[in-house]
Write a protein that holds these residues in place. Structure first.
Motif, short mmCIF file in Angstrom:
data_model
loop_
_atom_site.label_atom_id
_atom_site.label_comp_id
_atom_site.label_asym_id
_atom_site.label_seq_id
_atom_site.Cartn_x
_atom_site.Cartn_y
_atom_site.Cartn_z
N MET A 315 53.65 73.18 41.55
CA MET A 315 52.74 73.71 40.54
C MET A 315 52.64 72.79 39.33
O MET A 315 51.53 72.49 38.86
N ASP A 316 53.79 72.31 38.85
CA ASP A 316 53.75 71.46 37.65
C ASP A 316 54.19 70.02 37.92
O ASP A 316 54.21 69.19 37.01
N GLY A 317 54.60 69.71 39.18
CA GLY A 317 54.97 68.35 39.53
C GLY A 317 56.36 67.94 39.10
O GLY A 317 56.76 66.80 39.32
N MET A 318 57.13 68.85 38.48
CA MET A 318 58.46 68.52 37.98
C MET A 318 59.48 68.58 39.11
O MET A 318 59.29 69.24 40.12
N MET A 319 60.60 67.86 38.91
CA MET A 319 61.74 67.94 39.83
C MET A 319 62.72 68.98 39.33
O MET A 319 62.91 69.13 38.11
N GLU A 320 63.36 69.70 40.24
CA GLU A 320 64.31 70.76 39.89
C GLU A 320 65.55 70.61 40.75
O GLU A 320 65.53 69.99 41.81
N ILE A 321 66.62 71.24 40.29
CA ILE A 321 67.88 71.25 41.04
C ILE A 321 68.32 72.70 41.22
O ILE A 321 68.39 73.46 40.24
N GLY A 322 68.60 73.07 42.46
CA GLY A 322 69.18 74.38 42.76
C GLY A 322 70.56 74.19 43.35
O GLY A 322 70.97 73.07 43.68
N HIS A 323 71.30 75.30 43.47
CA HIS A 323 72.67 75.23 43.98
C HIS A 323 72.86 76.30 45.05
O HIS A 323 72.39 77.42 44.91
N ALA A 324 73.58 75.94 46.11
CA ALA A 324 73.83 76.88 47.19
C ALA A 324 75.10 76.48 47.93
O ALA A 324 75.43 75.29 48.03
N GLU A 325 75.81 77.48 48.42
CA GLU A 325 76.95 77.25 49.29
C GLU A 325 76.57 77.40 50.76
O GLU A 325 77.17 76.78 51.64
N ILE A 326 75.56 78.24 51.02
CA ILE A 326 75.04 78.45 52.37
C ILE A 326 73.54 78.18 52.35
O ILE A 326 72.83 78.69 51.47
N VAL A 327 73.05 77.38 53.29
CA VAL A 327 71.62 77.06 53.37
C VAL A 327 71.08 77.60 54.70
O VAL A 327 71.57 77.21 55.77
N ILE A 328 70.10 78.48 54.61
CA ILE A 328 69.47 79.06 55.80
C ILE A 328 68.09 78.43 55.95
O ILE A 328 67.26 78.51 55.04
N LEU A 329 67.84 77.84 57.09
CA LEU A 329 66.61 77.07 57.31
C LEU A 329 65.64 77.88 58.17
O LEU A 329 65.71 77.86 59.41
N ALA A 330 64.75 78.59 57.51
CA ALA A 330 63.68 79.31 58.21
C ALA A 330 62.47 78.40 58.27
O ALA A 330 61.40 78.68 57.72
N THR A 331 62.66 77.26 58.94
CA THR A 331 61.71 76.14 58.85
C THR A 331 60.87 75.97 60.11
O THR A 331 60.26 74.92 60.31
N GLY A 332 60.82 77.00 60.94
CA GLY A 332 59.87 77.02 62.04
C GLY A 332 60.34 76.32 63.30
O GLY A 332 61.52 75.97 63.46
N TYR A 333 59.36 76.08 64.19
CA TYR A 333 59.63 75.56 65.52
C TYR A 333 58.57 74.51 65.89
O TYR A 333 57.50 74.47 65.29
N ARG A 334 58.87 73.72 66.91
CA ARG A 334 57.91 72.73 67.41
C ARG A 334 57.97 72.72 68.93
O ARG A 334 58.98 73.09 69.53
N TYR A 335 56.89 72.23 69.52
CA TYR A 335 56.85 72.12 70.98
C TYR A 335 57.43 70.77 71.42
O TYR A 335 57.12 69.74 70.82
#
Length: 444
Positions: A315-335
């Protein structure tokens, strides 16, 4: 397990799509077909079978009803066989539980006689006359094969920097979400899977995470477009119109129609918002939640037992930093073509997206004889449109392939008149004249 003579068709993989094809062929005498699956039993998306998730399509879009409603393998036949027809009717589900549709599919898989579980195919080759399927030290020949192996999870490049215990794809959610208790969790992906996982985490009590961030590249948490005219995209007439478009236009059309098949159901979005309201105003001791749309996670850096997620804000083009101990990847599928097809991959035509190129009958282009066809189910996103990965046209596709295999119109798959004129009338009239009597829908 196998026969000594060539089959008319060998199916590789038993998911809903090959299950639909098997259910259609079960009604035809004289066809020799077997379907092979490495797993020991049918199990439909077990890792995403979270409590209270619902089916996003009508239960009438089952294995066979659209093309063979008198089949014993309809969803209604399942309800009758399980003595729950009246209970189901009285429950009046707006959307049926996904677990029930999974039970229906398993019931059909247990009853169809042509399915062989615990029989993985290691290699597929061609001997000049037949396709040769090898499983251990056994061989099975077939004149045609049907690939129904499903899609592969997509993992972003930065996933390689995450420890095995600290991340998982949404396809494993049911088995891994227990590790999120008391942790900072990032759910990456703004589609239905990401939404369902988020809602599940927010509804936990004793095992709730301490903090959840829902991150999506999309500019907002966008709803599935399931209005009547959008649902026209999931009909054979629309597929007929879509198939005739030039390839670049088909690519653009699929991208433009993304939310018709890959948005979040309005029921799930409403449930999430209501739960967020409760956590903000009524249960402030619950997990803290960050909603982060329009973010592209470009990297993940390990930091003292956790991760810094480097994000670009669209939205604004800025870089951000988040923090997590567990990362869940709901990033889809491919053929992807299955590994067992390695001996044939150099002979199969692949498009610029890495997919094979199915014709109107779902047989993919390869340099072998026309009498030996490789049918690919769920490979035609660009050739047949956004309905291809969905359950919506599962029965229709199974009937089209069955007709092509038989060389006759066993099942009625003729394109009906659409409610919507997708193409110019001159084009539509010309197309109707090309419907072929052998069951194939389109001119080559």
């Amino acid at each position: 397990m196998m026969t000594n003579h060539p089959l008319d068709l060998a199916g590789i993989g038993i998911g809903p799509f090959n299950l639909s094809l098997a259910a259609h062929l079960d009604a035809v005498e004289g066809v020799e077909a077997l379907f092979f699956e490495r797993r020991n039993a049918f199990d439909w998306h077990p890792g995403m079978m979270l409590p209270d998730v619902t089916l996003q399509t009508s239960f009438l879009k089952d294995l066979v009803s659209a093309t063979h409603p008198s089949s014993p393998w309809t969803f209604l036949s399942f309800l009758v066989a399980k003595k729950r027809f009246y209970d189901f009717m009285n429950a009046d589900f707006a959307a049926i539980p996904r677990r029930e549709f999974a039970q229906y599919l398993s019931w059909a898989a247990e009853g169809l006689p042509t399915l062989r579980f615990g029989a993985g195919i290691d290699e597929v080759d061609f001997d000049g006359r037949n396709v040769v399927l090898r499983s251990g030290n056994r061989e099975q020949r077939a004149r045609n094969i049907a690939l129904g192996v499903g899609l592969k999870p997509v993992l972003p490049a930065f996933a390689g920097r995450l420890r095995e215990d600290d991340h998982f794809h949404s396809s494993q959610a049911r088995f891994r979400l227990g590790a999120c208790a008391g942790k900072r969790v990032a759910v990456i992906g703004g589609g239905q899977s990401g939404a369902e996982i988020l809602l599940h985490l927010l509804n936990q009590t004793d095992n709730a995470p301490s903090h959840v961030a829902w991150i999506s590249q999309r500019p907002n948490f966008l709803p599935l477009d399931e209005t009547p005219f959008t649902n026209e995209l999931f009909t054979p007439p629309y597929v007929a119109s879509f198939r005739d478009l030039p390839e670049p236009r088909r690519h653009a059309t699929v991208e433009r129609e993304k939310l018709a098949g890959d948005g979040v159901s309005s029921e799930t979005l409403t449930a999430i918002y209501r739960r967020l309201y409760v956590l903000r105003h009524l249960e402030p001791a619950g997990p803290k939640v960050e909603l982060l749309p329009h973010r592209d996670v470009v990297n993940a850096e390990p930091r003292e037992g956790a991760y810094q997620l480097i994000m670009r804000n669209g939205m604004d083009g800025m870089m951000e930093i988040g923090h997590a101990e567990i990362v869940i990847l709901a990033t889809g599928y491919r053929y992807e073509l299955p590994d067992c097809l390695a001996p044939l991959t150099g002979r199969i035509v692949i498009d610029r997206t890495g997919r094979p190129v199915p014709d109107a009958d779902f047989a993919i282009a390869w340099d072998g004889p026309n009498a030996n066809r490789i049918f690919a189910l769920n490979a035609g996103l660009i050739s047949h449109g956004i309905a291809e990965p969905q359950l919506s046209l599962m029965a229709w596709r199974g009937a089209v392939i069955a007709n092509a295999l038989l060389g006759r119109r066993q099942f009625d798959v003729e394109v009906p008149n659409s409610m919507v004129n997708w193409r110019s009338q001159m084009h539509t009239d010309a197309r109707l004249d090309t419907v072929r009597s052998n069951g194939r829908l389109f001119s080559p």
